[in-house]
Scaffold this active site. Sequence first.
Site, PDB file in Angstrom:
ATOM      1  N   GLY A 211     -16.443 -70.761  30.632  1.00  0.00           N
ATOM      2  CA  GLY A 211     -17.018 -69.931  29.556  1.00  0.00           C
ATOM      3  C   GLY A 211     -18.395 -70.300  29.173  1.00  0.00           C
ATOM      4  N   ASN A 212     -18.865 -69.818  28.200  1.00  0.00           N
ATOM      5  CA  ASN A 212     -20.363 -70.268  27.838  1.00  0.00           C
ATOM      6  C   ASN A 212     -20.516 -70.418  26.281  1.00  0.00           C
ATOM      7  OD1 ASN A 212     -21.231 -67.333  26.908  1.00  0.00           O
ATOM      8  ND2 ASN A 212     -20.613 -66.799  28.736  1.00  0.00           N
ATOM      9  N   ARG A 213     -21.699 -70.590  25.890  1.00  0.00           N
ATOM     10  CA  ARG A 213     -21.797 -70.796  24.346  1.00  0.00           C
ATOM     11  C   ARG A 213     -22.002 -69.807  23.472  1.00  0.00           C
ATOM     12  NH1 ARG A 213     -22.506 -76.469  24.736  1.00  0.00           N
ATOM     13  NH2 ARG A 213     -23.452 -77.256  26.752  1.00  0.00           N
TER      14      ARG A 213
END
Length: 407
Positions: A211-213
């Site tokens: 995932g990412n932020r």
Amino acid sequence: MSNLAGRRVVLGVTGGIAAYKAVEVCRRLVDAGAHVIPVLTDSACRMVGPTTFSALAGEPAHMSMFDDSSSPIPHTSIARSADVVVVCPATARVISDIRTGRSGDLLTATILATRAPLVVCPAMHTEMWEQPSVRENIEVLASRGVIVVPPESGRLAGGDLGPGRLAALADIVSAVERATGAAHPLDLVGMKVLVTAGGTREPIDAVRFIGNRSSGKQGHAVALEAKARGADVVLVTTRPDTAPEAVSVIAVETAEEMAEACSLHAPTSDLVIMAAAVADFKTAGSSDHKIKKSDGVPEFVLVPTVDILAAMGASKPAGQVLVGFAAETDDLEANAAAKLVGKNLDVIVANDVSKPGAGFGFDTNEVVVLMADGSRHHVPMCDKREVARMVINAAVDIAGREPGKQE
Ligand code: CTP
């Protein structure tokens, strides 16, 4: 469409007898499509119960700077999310506090912290309304651009007759509509706008993902702004939990699901704004079961995901305006400009995500909007809704529509 659809109205209620009429104002604002955020002073709570407002409004009534479960600093979060703040009724005390910039409670702190238009609806006894101090305060507020909805003459609490009675409720709702109309030209009426938001999650196994932020806040602000300007909005997001209510939401998780939703809606959209942080890679195959530690350190083969924006750029229908976001940590404008050309975009929003206060997770952002004709516009650090406004202004410019005008 209801006149206030998609607009966030902070309804400040102070402790005048007319506070009971604010309940009806709340209901009418909701009927007009607004998301109403009630903010009550202590004195207001002695006149009417917060439960009544919580039941009628878009969210529970807020009363305190310190015990608000929605945010540790409620005055700034409420203030930033507002399209308009209306104080109804406004007592002589709150009018004086607004004039002098005093922030003694959640409502006055919110008023100080907002950039949204302010509507003030005074209601008080004739003697108070006619006091030179009150008159002067009202004149100063009006000279600063505050919209004052003057009280009427009529029967007051206690049976007196004279000026000071809260204005007709329809006039108050109209003033709120005018105030938001000034802030948001209805220049997207009749347009379909597709917005993507949030970071995609690419599964590794039954419990893990790449995932990412991204929080989805910037894309959600874009969707809300487009809705407020009259568009028919489809929001494809990985964060449906925090998505604005007024728009049509498609919840997705992976790049593939986002691509599918976009391929369904992009061909019929007038404007596409791709604010999502799409993973560039996914695992070649994910397990339906949890990978066990006892099986040793796993090795993954990564394969590229589909570049959704590039695919939309390659098959862009005539007249469609396509906007991308570029999340960069180095060579901001050069990298963003390359994506603008490479993906056949009309606009790219260059976002230095390494800057404190900008990018992932923050309520604020700082961007440079680059257009295909080589022009650029720097948007200094401000809340994400303001960035959304600038991005849509740029898209409207490209579409050849002047803000405020309908085609
Ligand atoms: N984008 C997309 N599909 C992908 C990757 C990105 O649609 N698989 C879109 C993003 O939503 C954004 C734009 O392309 O609007 C630029 O995304 P960004 O992550 O900044 O750039 P990338 O093209 O992925 O390139 P890099 O990660 O190398 O900077």
